[in-house]
Design an enzyme around this catalytic site. Structure first.
Site, PDB file in Angstrom:
ATOM      1  N   ASP A   1       0.910  -1.138   0.494  1.00 36.83           N
ATOM      2  CA  ASP A   1       0.028  -0.393   0.030  1.00 36.83           C
ATOM      3  C   ASP A   1       1.033   1.287   0.275  1.00 36.83           C
ATOM      4  O   ASP A   1       1.538   1.948   0.697  1.00 36.83           O
ATOM      5  CB  ASP A   1      -0.552   0.173   1.284  1.00 36.83           C
ATOM      6  CG  ASP A   1      -2.027   1.054   1.272  1.00 36.83           C
ATOM      7  OD1 ASP A   1      -1.898   2.473   0.081  1.00 36.83           O
ATOM      8  OD2 ASP A   1      -2.636   1.104   2.834  1.00 36.83           O
TER       9      ASP A   1
ATOM     10  N   LYS B   1       2.475  11.178  -2.977  1.00 38.67           N
ATOM     11  CA  LYS B   1       2.178  10.891  -4.537  1.00 38.67           C
ATOM     12  C   LYS B   1       0.668  11.999  -4.685  1.00 38.67           C
ATOM     13  O   LYS B   1       0.568  11.153  -6.123  1.00 38.67           O
ATOM     14  CB  LYS B   1       0.852   9.329  -2.905  1.00 38.67           C
ATOM     15  CG  LYS B   1       0.382   8.735  -3.482  1.00 38.67           C
ATOM     16  CD  LYS B   1      -0.973   7.961  -2.528  1.00 38.67           C
ATOM     17  CE  LYS B   1      -1.526   7.370  -3.461  1.00 38.67           C
ATOM     18  NZ  LYS B   1      -2.096   5.641  -2.207  1.00 38.67           N
TER      19      LYS B   1
ATOM     20  N   GLU C   1      -7.252   0.523  -4.045  1.00 37.52           N
ATOM     21  CA  GLU C   1      -7.136   0.654  -3.218  1.00 37.52           C
ATOM     22  C   GLU C   1      -8.675  -0.232  -2.471  1.00 37.52           C
ATOM     23  O   GLU C   1      -9.341  -0.439  -1.689  1.00 37.52           O
ATOM     24  CB  GLU C   1      -7.102   1.892  -2.258  1.00 37.52           C
ATOM     25  CG  GLU C   1      -5.275   1.821  -2.852  1.00 37.52           C
ATOM     26  CD  GLU C   1      -5.322   3.257  -2.437  1.00 37.52           C
ATOM     27  OE1 GLU C   1      -5.838   4.327  -2.364  1.00 37.52           O
ATOM     28  OE2 GLU C   1      -3.430   3.857  -3.053  1.00 37.52           O
TER      29      GLU C   1
ATOM     30  N   ASP D   1     -13.314   4.974   0.980  1.00 42.02           N
ATOM     31  CA  ASP D   1     -11.383   5.364   1.387  1.00 42.02           C
ATOM     32  C   ASP D   1     -11.209   6.663   1.248  1.00 42.02           C
ATOM     33  O   ASP D   1     -11.295   7.316   0.411  1.00 42.02           O
ATOM     34  CB  ASP D   1     -10.865   4.679   0.989  1.00 42.02           C
ATOM     35  CG  ASP D   1      -9.329   4.103   0.853  1.00 42.02           C
ATOM     36  OD1 ASP D   1      -8.598   4.645   1.234  1.00 42.02           O
ATOM     37  OD2 ASP D   1      -8.531   3.220   0.026  1.00 42.02           O
TER      38      ASP D   1
END
Lengths: 173, 620
Positions: free
Chosen positions: B25, B86, B185, B207
């Site tokens: 992850d 990211k 994800e 999420d």
């Protein structure tokens, strides 16, 4: 074209009336066999084939799952491809369409959520009715013209339900 | 004859040995690596027993720190310490500059359009920084598991576009990892949750991470995880909560907005600490220098309300897209550290009318699910039913058509892999090349969509306009990555491209694009109609001009020619304006005055053709 019939792929006889639950179950079963995940450590060639097969299966499933697409497909395999764009001589239906669209615009202006819900129910009813009529006549060569007309009506209503979804989106603020 | 043991590269010659594969992850704030050990998927700890690796990289002249030690240096060495990289993945320099004030780095342009961060080790691209985080995780996994990895499943936000996915895959390659699959994800979380709870039916995964938000609606049936719809915002996360608190602090304390990078970082750290404290406490003291104040949970809730509302709107859209009613959702699973915020839990519970599930650690659930998928993909058989994940594309893919419009080829939420073809034709006589412009987004005008790639199909044999048949095929593989091929069917001329964009959208642009597509639906329609009328007018003008050049002298007298040229001039003038109906009207008028001319031309070509044939026949 060398692609196998969508119905045959699912081991079904060409028919408009389909058990969608059963179709979904069969789809999952088939997907298990051809999905690229099954071939993650296979040769490049096998991976490419899995990708192609799996894309083909997804396409077939999308076609059979949707009533208007299934109708168009049935007409194509039982006679000839129905042209995508053509002048429609169906004045009664076109008039009804225009009324429905106007109604939808009014709903947007008044931001009437309850009205949208009612509209959706009516639309669903009209779609069910069309599906029934199409199921009764598509396989009869003598009623081909009627079947094509019904299929076009189905497409119209399908587009309309997409517009309802967009309207809901806009009203959701 | 000697028996040779033949093994495919990467394949173990001992069939019973477990092949080592991990799930990673790669998060905005934190990263984890997990693996299956004695049948159980669990995150792997470092030497100090920590499973979470902060996604922070600090560049020294002679070495690189990754993780907690780097994060600790964030305010003392802000320019060489990269956090939340990211958010920069798959983005262009211009896009990143718009993020501007929030980022303390010195950006420099590189050969590509990628933004490079200037450090003591020279310029670093976001892909390289991510690769440094991945290398640390890879090393941890190989040391813990005691062997070389066969491959890894890397998770990405479901709402990541093609450029962001490609950048992630590149980072993994750079870190020496064999990518078995890029996995969304929320889908990874669904796998962990579904297998743990033996769940069946419709599940929503909410999420909310450090920098991205995803919502996925899945149907779980006998080991098959079928994504029905996905949505989100690739620029919404806990980082934004921190920024909201920091902005509030700046206002309350009467600080100037342009703080130096170190002060900015320490302000954000104070904000983040306050946010975390408010998970338990009803109020917390915040401080910056000599300034102190009380932040109540109520005030914090009010600060983040607009962001929470944005996430809920995306949830409602995903539910609609999946074609079900919200009551049909049987479980809501919370994923991502930011779902610890009480207001978030409360709002999600209200929307779905049920308490969300938080049994599996929201920081770990994605890595745990990814590890299970990695193990399956590496070819290790699992007990019982085999797992199958059927995912979708988050954003529509399409092509630019005449007049700057986007024509969708594959709509959002289509199950992958998918291949779809669309036929196009030439619009000019003798046209020998065609530009293929690939786009991603929901709006109708291409200027509002993300440009993924452009390429040209050349060598189309000369034909009259509309006679060539160009088939453009889109293929999206199981990683969600797109490739496009174009082929002229008559001649077989081909061109193709593995879509690999070198720069990207402004952060938040996808969210904006989607939002706009609904808000501006009315505007779009008008704009689209205008463009259509302009295109029609352009076509006609071109055709008439061509005809005049070829046959004007021969077939028209001076007065006829003047009338046509006058109407053409009128049309040209209207075209620079925005009055669609007027353009349409004038196009009709021009078409009318050229009718007779067109008929004469047609007659003369028929005559010429007949004459030609006679000639041939005579020659025979």
């Amino acid at each position: 074209m060398g692609t196998p019939c969508h119905f045959a792929l699912f081991d079904l006889k060409p028919s408009f009336r389909l058990d969608l639950e059963q179709l979904a179950a069969r789809y999952r079963e088939l997907a298990r066999g051809v999905h690229p995940d099954r071939f993650a450590d296979a040769s490049e060639r096998e991976q490419r084939l899995a990708l192609e097969r799996s894309a083909g299966l997804n396409e077939a499933y999308q076609t059979l799952k949707s009533a208007p697409k299934r109708a168009r497909y049935l007409l194509a395999i039982s006679g000839h491809e129905v042209p995508q764009e053509v002048t429609v001589h169906d004045p009664e239906f076109l008039l009804q369409q225009m009324e429905l669209r106007e109604e939808l615009e009014d709903l947007q202006d008044s931001a009437d959520l309850a009205g949208v819900a009612t509209f959706k129910r009516r639309l669903k009813g009209a779609q069910d009715e069309l599906n029934e009529s199409f199921a009764a006549c598509w396989n009869d060569a003598a009623q081909r013209e009627q079947a094509e007309r019904l299929m076009r009506r189905m497409q119209f209503l399908d587009k309309l339900s997409y517009e309802v979804r967009q309207l809901e989106e806009r009203l959701d603020d | 004859m000697a028996l040779l043991q033949i093994a495919e590269p990467g394949q173990s010659p001992q069939p019973h040995q477990r092949r080592l594969a991990v799930g990673i992850d790669l998060g905005t704030t934190n990263s984890l690596v997990a693996a299956l050990r004695s049948g159980l998927s669990e995150p792997l700890p470092d030497a100090q027993g920590q499973v979470i690796l902060p996604s922070a990289v600090r560049y020294h002249a002679d070495r690189i720190d990754v993780g907690q030690i780097a994060k600790a240096a964030a305010s003392s060495d802000p320019l060489n310490t990269v956090l939340s990289v990211k958010r920069l993945m798959g983005r262009g320099l211009a896009d990143v500059k718009q993020l501007g004030e929030q980022l303390p780095y010195r950006f420099v342009g590189g050969e590509s359009h990628m933004p490079f961060i200037d450090t003591v080790q020279g310029p670093k691209s976001p892909v390289e920084v991510s690769a440094d985080i991945l290398k640390a995780l890879r090393q941890r996994a190989e040391e813990t598991l005691g062997g070389e990895l066969v491959g890894a499943v890397i998770t990405v936000p479901a709402y990541f576009d093609d450029a962001q996915r490609q950048a992630t895959k590149d980072a993994a390659k750079l870190a020496g990892l064999n990518v078995l699959r890029l996995l969304n994800e929320p889908t990874a979380a669904a796998v962990a949750y579904g297998l743990d709870q033996h769940a069946e039916g419709v599940v929503a995964i909410y999420d909310l991470g450090g920098g991205t938000f995803d919502i996925s609606i899945l149907r779980l049936t006998g080991g098959v995880f079928e994504v029905m719809a996905t949505g989100g915002d690739s620029a919404l996360g806990g980082d934004d909560f921190d920024h909201a608190i920091a902005t509030w602090m700046v206002e309350q304390a009467g600080l100037s907005a342009d703080l130096d990078p170190g002060a900015q970082r320490s302000l954000l750290q104070a904000a983040c600490a306050a946010k975390e404290a408010l998970t338990q406490a009803d109020s917390v003291e915040v401080a910056h220098g000599d300034w102190r104040a009380e932040l109540t949970r109520q005030a914090f809730d009010a600060l983040i309300e607009p962001m929470v509302a944005r996430s809920l709107k995306a949830c409602r859209r995903a539910v609609r897209d999946s074609g079900i009613e919200i009551e049909e959702v049987e479980a809501v699973v919370m994923v991502g550290g930011s779902t610890r915020v009480p207001r978030v839990r409360e709002a999600v519970a209200e929307l779905f009318g049920r308490q969300p599930l938080t049994e599996i650690d929201p920081d770990q659930v994605v890595a745990i699910g990814a590890a299970i998928q990695a193990d399956t993909l590496a070819g290790n058989k699992r007990d019982g039913e085999e797992l199958l994940l059927l995912d979708v594309i988050p954003l529509s893919l399409g092509l630019e058509t005449m007049g700057g419009l986007m024509e969708k080829v594959i709509p959002r939420n289509t199950t992958i892999p998918v291949a779809r073809a669309q036929d196009f034709t030439t619009y000019k006589d003798g046209q020998s090349a065609m530009m293929i412009h690939v786009l991603q987004g929901e709006r109708e005008l291409i200027s509002d969509c993300r440009s993924l790639a452009r390429f040209e199909l050349r060598g189309i044999p000369a034909m009259v306009a509309g006679a060539a048949k160009i088939r453009v095929t889109f293929q999206v593989d199981a990683d969600g990555l797109l490739s496009v091929a174009a082929r002229e069917l008559g001649s077989g001329v081909e061109a193709s491209i593995q879509v690999k964009p070198s720069y990207g959208l402004t952060d938040g642009e996808i969210a904006r694009m989607l939002k706009d597509s609904f808000e501006h639906a009315g505007y779009d329609k008008v704009a689209r109609q205008l463009r259509e009328h302009q295109v029609d007018a352009e076509r006609l003008l071109e055709a008439v001009q061509g005809a005049l050049d070829a046959d004007g002298e021969r077939l028209l007298d001076a007065e006829e020619r003047m009338v046509i040229e006058h109407q053409m001039e009128e049309l040209r003038q209207l075209m620079s304006g925005t009055d669609g109906p007027a353009i349409e009207q004038q196009t009709k008028r021009l078409s009318q005055v050229t009718d007779a001319f067109a008929a004469r031309r047609l007659d003369s070509t028929v005559k010429a053709a007949l004459a030609g044939r006679n000639l041939n026949e005579i020659e025979e």
